[in-house]
Design an enzyme around this catalytic site. Structure first.
Site, PDB file in Angstrom:
ATOM      1  N   SER A  83       0.858  -1.193   0.000  1.00 43.98           N
ATOM      2  CA  SER A  83       0.000   0.000   0.000  1.00 43.98           C
ATOM      3  C   SER A  83       0.887   1.234   0.000  1.00 43.98           C
ATOM      4  O   SER A  83       1.679   1.440   0.934  1.00 43.98           O
ATOM      5  CB  SER A  83      -0.882   0.017   1.246  1.00 43.98           C
ATOM      6  OG  SER A  83      -1.387   1.332   1.419  1.00 43.98           O
TER       7      SER A  83
ATOM      8  N   HIS B  24      -1.222  -1.329  -4.332  1.00 48.25           N
ATOM      9  CA  HIS B  24      -2.486  -0.992  -3.664  1.00 48.25           C
ATOM     10  C   HIS B  24      -2.517   0.506  -3.374  1.00 48.25           C
ATOM     11  O   HIS B  24      -1.607   1.051  -2.755  1.00 48.25           O
ATOM     12  CB  HIS B  24      -2.588  -1.805  -2.373  1.00 48.25           C
ATOM     13  CG  HIS B  24      -3.868  -1.642  -1.626  1.00 48.25           C
ATOM     14  ND1 HIS B  24      -5.014  -2.344  -1.933  1.00 48.25           N
ATOM     15  CD2 HIS B  24      -4.207  -0.856  -0.565  1.00 48.25           C
ATOM     16  CE1 HIS B  24      -5.984  -2.014  -1.093  1.00 48.25           C
ATOM     17  NE2 HIS B  24      -5.516  -1.097  -0.253  1.00 48.25           N
TER      18      HIS B  24
ATOM     19  N   ASP C 123      -4.648   3.650  -1.846  1.00 48.06           N
ATOM     20  CA  ASP C 123      -5.708   3.964  -0.884  1.00 48.06           C
ATOM     21  C   ASP C 123      -6.241   5.371  -1.082  1.00 48.06           C
ATOM     22  O   ASP C 123      -5.531   6.351  -0.839  1.00 48.06           O
ATOM     23  CB  ASP C 123      -5.163   3.810   0.541  1.00 48.06           C
ATOM     24  CG  ASP C 123      -5.005   2.363   0.943  1.00 48.06           C
ATOM     25  OD1 ASP C 123      -5.971   1.597   0.799  1.00 48.06           O
ATOM     26  OD2 ASP C 123      -3.900   1.990   1.396  1.00 48.06           O
TER      27      ASP C 123
ATOM     28  N   MET D   2      -8.885   8.142   0.168  1.00 51.27           N
ATOM     29  CA  MET D   2      -9.696   8.490   1.347  1.00 51.27           C
ATOM     30  C   MET D   2     -10.230   9.910   1.208  1.00 51.27           C
ATOM     31  O   MET D   2      -9.523  10.797   0.719  1.00 51.27           O
ATOM     32  CB  MET D   2      -8.832   8.415   2.610  1.00 51.27           C
ATOM     33  CG  MET D   2      -8.166   7.076   2.823  1.00 51.27           C
ATOM     34  SD  MET D   2      -7.268   7.067   4.379  1.00 51.27           S
ATOM     35  CE  MET D   2      -6.445   5.460   4.270  1.00 51.27           C
TER      36      MET D   2
ATOM     37  N   HIS E 283      -8.342   1.171  -3.868  1.00 47.95           N
ATOM     38  CA  HIS E 283      -9.254   0.945  -2.739  1.00 47.95           C
ATOM     39  C   HIS E 283      -9.919   2.270  -2.394  1.00 47.95           C
ATOM     40  O   HIS E 283      -9.274   3.165  -1.858  1.00 47.95           O
ATOM     41  CB  HIS E 283      -8.415   0.404  -1.563  1.00 47.95           C
ATOM     42  CG  HIS E 283      -9.194   0.165  -0.313  1.00 47.95           C
ATOM     43  ND1 HIS E 283      -8.562  -0.084   0.892  1.00 47.95           N
ATOM     44  CD2 HIS E 283     -10.521   0.121  -0.051  1.00 47.95           C
ATOM     45  CE1 HIS E 283      -9.481  -0.267   1.832  1.00 47.95           C
ATOM     46  NE2 HIS E 283     -10.679  -0.133   1.285  1.00 47.95           N
TER      47      HIS E 283
ATOM     48  N   MET F 169     -12.048   4.474  -0.250  1.00 45.49           N
ATOM     49  CA  MET F 169     -12.665   4.704   1.063  1.00 45.49           C
ATOM     50  C   MET F 169     -13.348   6.055   0.982  1.00 45.49           C
ATOM     51  O   MET F 169     -12.932   7.036   1.608  1.00 45.49           O
ATOM     52  CB  MET F 169     -11.589   4.629   2.153  1.00 45.49           C
ATOM     53  CG  MET F 169     -11.115   3.196   2.402  1.00 45.49           C
ATOM     54  SD  MET F 169      -9.520   3.103   3.231  1.00 45.49           S
ATOM     55  CE  MET F 169      -8.433   3.281   1.814  1.00 45.49           C
TER      56      MET F 169
ATOM     57  N   MET G 233     -11.261  -5.968   5.635  1.00 42.27           N
ATOM     58  CA  MET G 233     -10.471  -4.992   6.388  1.00 42.27           C
ATOM     59  C   MET G 233     -10.102  -5.600   7.741  1.00 42.27           C
ATOM     60  O   MET G 233     -10.978  -5.968   8.526  1.00 42.27           O
ATOM     61  CB  MET G 233     -11.265  -3.700   6.602  1.00 42.27           C
ATOM     62  CG  MET G 233     -11.538  -2.895   5.347  1.00 42.27           C
ATOM     63  SD  MET G 233     -10.081  -2.460   4.371  1.00 42.27           S
ATOM     64  CE  MET G 233      -9.065  -1.591   5.567  1.00 42.27           C
TER      65      MET G 233
ATOM     66  N   PHE H 238      -6.166   4.727   8.345  1.00 42.96           N
ATOM     67  CA  PHE H 238      -4.762   4.984   8.677  1.00 42.96           C
ATOM     68  C   PHE H 238      -3.925   3.721   8.502  1.00 42.96           C
ATOM     69  O   PHE H 238      -4.416   2.617   8.730  1.00 42.96           O
ATOM     70  CB  PHE H 238      -4.646   5.470  10.130  1.00 42.96           C
ATOM     71  CG  PHE H 238      -5.455   6.707  10.394  1.00 42.96           C
ATOM     72  CD1 PHE H 238      -4.944   7.967  10.085  1.00 42.96           C
ATOM     73  CD2 PHE H 238      -6.741   6.617  10.903  1.00 42.96           C
ATOM     74  CE1 PHE H 238      -5.703   9.115  10.295  1.00 42.96           C
ATOM     75  CE2 PHE H 238      -7.508   7.758  11.116  1.00 42.96           C
ATOM     76  CZ  PHE H 238      -6.989   9.011  10.805  1.00 42.96           C
TER      77      PHE H 238
ATOM     78  N   ASP I  96      -6.516  -6.492   4.311  1.00 45.68           N
ATOM     79  CA  ASP I  96      -5.932  -5.146   4.292  1.00 45.68           C
ATOM     80  C   ASP I  96      -5.914  -4.565   5.701  1.00 45.68           C
ATOM     81  O   ASP I  96      -6.964  -4.287   6.274  1.00 45.68           O
ATOM     82  CB  ASP I  96      -6.776  -4.266   3.351  1.00 45.68           C
ATOM     83  CG  ASP I  96      -6.177  -2.880   3.163  1.00 45.68           C
ATOM     84  OD1 ASP I  96      -5.086  -2.618   3.679  1.00 45.68           O
ATOM     85  OD2 ASP I  96      -6.836  -2.064   2.475  1.00 45.68           O
TER      86      ASP I  96
ATOM     87  N   SER J 275       2.950  -0.474   6.079  1.00 42.06           N
ATOM     88  CA  SER J 275       4.113  -0.290   6.952  1.00 42.06           C
ATOM     89  C   SER J 275       5.109  -1.431   6.845  1.00 42.06           C
ATOM     90  O   SER J 275       6.328  -1.199   6.832  1.00 42.06           O
ATOM     91  CB  SER J 275       3.662  -0.201   8.419  1.00 42.06           C
ATOM     92  OG  SER J 275       2.404   0.382   8.526  1.00 42.06           O
TER      93      SER J 275
HETATM   94  C1  DX5 Z   1      -6.140   1.381   5.751  1.00 37.81           C
HETATM   95  C2  DX5 Z   1      -5.698   1.113   4.322  1.00 37.81           C
HETATM   96  C3  DX5 Z   1      -4.607   0.123   4.222  1.00 37.81           C
HETATM   97  C4  DX5 Z   1      -3.362   0.552   4.910  1.00 37.81           C
HETATM   98  C5  DX5 Z   1      -2.617  -0.651   5.358  1.00 37.81           C
HETATM   99  O1  DX5 Z   1      -7.206   2.238   5.750  1.00 37.81           O
HETATM  100  O2  DX5 Z   1      -6.771   0.657   3.543  1.00 37.81           O
HETATM  101  O3  DX5 Z   1      -4.346  -0.238   2.873  1.00 37.81           O
HETATM  102  O4  DX5 Z   1      -2.538   1.335   4.138  1.00 37.81           O
HETATM  103  O5  DX5 Z   1      -1.519  -0.201   6.070  1.00 37.81           O
HETATM  104  P1  DX5 Z   1      -0.755  -1.112   7.125  1.00 37.81           P
HETATM  105  O6  DX5 Z   1      -0.238  -2.276   6.363  1.00 37.81           O
HETATM  106  O7  DX5 Z   1       0.297  -0.206   7.624  1.00 37.81           O
HETATM  107  O8  DX5 Z   1      -1.770  -1.517   8.154  1.00 37.81           O
HETATM  108 ZN    ZN Z   2      -6.367  -0.289   1.509  1.00 38.41          ZN
END
Ligand code: DX5
Ligand code: ZN
Length: 230
Positions: free
Chosen positions: A12, A37, A39, A41, A70, A72, A141, A147, A177, A200
């Protein structure tokens, strides 16, 4: 090409250097990432804001493989065309994002992308049951979205297994995820997930200038998912 249910690692870029997305995408792919991936938001569906279709379009030329977007965001439907035009291969919407997720999934496929359905930790697996003919991917999820760097929610593992049973032989990817790392990857892989998103745990310790660390991190997660610890 036959449907591929082998384990795929999808870093991600939420955990990447936001000032350097192009180089970061090239680096993770060169280091063994299977998918990228992305994200998105909106500060409304989730309590954080990242970026929109213009940024997706800007990074698309730097991704050779699958761009897994993805969403959100809520609402979803007014933005589907923009994200497909931006080059999303897979566009995932949340079942919780609106009253008409069935229509949303139809619209994503009609726009030319593969359709993904994401389930928040509080949503049961059965929410996906009436939608199985409309989806190419289900995303479980394993944190509350918004985050990176949050702790993996263990109670989601039986839900992954339940969804794996519901999917059966259908060509539907099962993605997890949130909080995926070498410690949590074995359980989700055993439960039947084939796409492991990790932010991470992939980007920690590396950079586009020191990309070998990304490769070590990706290989370690893949090995953990295969039951081999390195
Ligand atoms: C969370 C995201 C994830 C996130 C995962 O809202 O959808 O894709 O980046 O990050 P880690 O692997 O650090 O939990
Ligand atoms: Zn994601």
């Amino acid at each position: 090409m036959a449907f591929d249910r082998s384990v795929k690692i999808a870093p991600s870029i939420l955990a990447a250097d936001f000032a350097n997305f192009g180089a970061e995408c090239r680096a993770i792919e060169a280091q063994g990432a299977d998918w990228v991936h992305v994200d998105v938001m909106d500060g409304h569906f989730v309590p954080n804001i990242t970026f929109g279709p213009a940024t997706c379009a800007a990074i698309r030329p730097h991704i050779r493989g699958v761009m897994d977007v993805h969403l959100m965001i809520a609402p979803v439907d007014p933005f589907i065309a923009a994200f497909v035009d931006a080059g999303a291969d897979i566009l995932t919407a949340h079942v919780e994002a609106g009253p008409h997720v069935h229509r949303t999934l139809q619209a994503i496929r009609a726009a030319g992308a593969r359709a993904g359905l994401a389930l928040n930790p509080g949503t049961p697996a059965t929410a996906a049951a009436p939608l199985l003919d409309l989806v190419d991917l289900i995303c479980v999820m394993t944190v509350n979205p918004g985050f990176g760097g949050q702790s993996f929610i263990e109670s989601q593992v039986p839900k992954v297994a339940e969804l794996r049973g519901m999917i059966g032989d259908r060509p539907i990817h099962l993605q997890v995820d949130g909080g995926v790392d070498v410690r949590t990857a074995p359980a989700v892989a055993r439960a039947g997930a084939d796409v492991l998103v990790a932010g991470s745990a992939v980007f920690r310790g590396g950079s586009a200038q020191a990309p070998a660390v990304y490769g070590e991190n990706i290989r370690a997660i893949r090995a953990a998912a295969s039951g081999v610890y390195v």
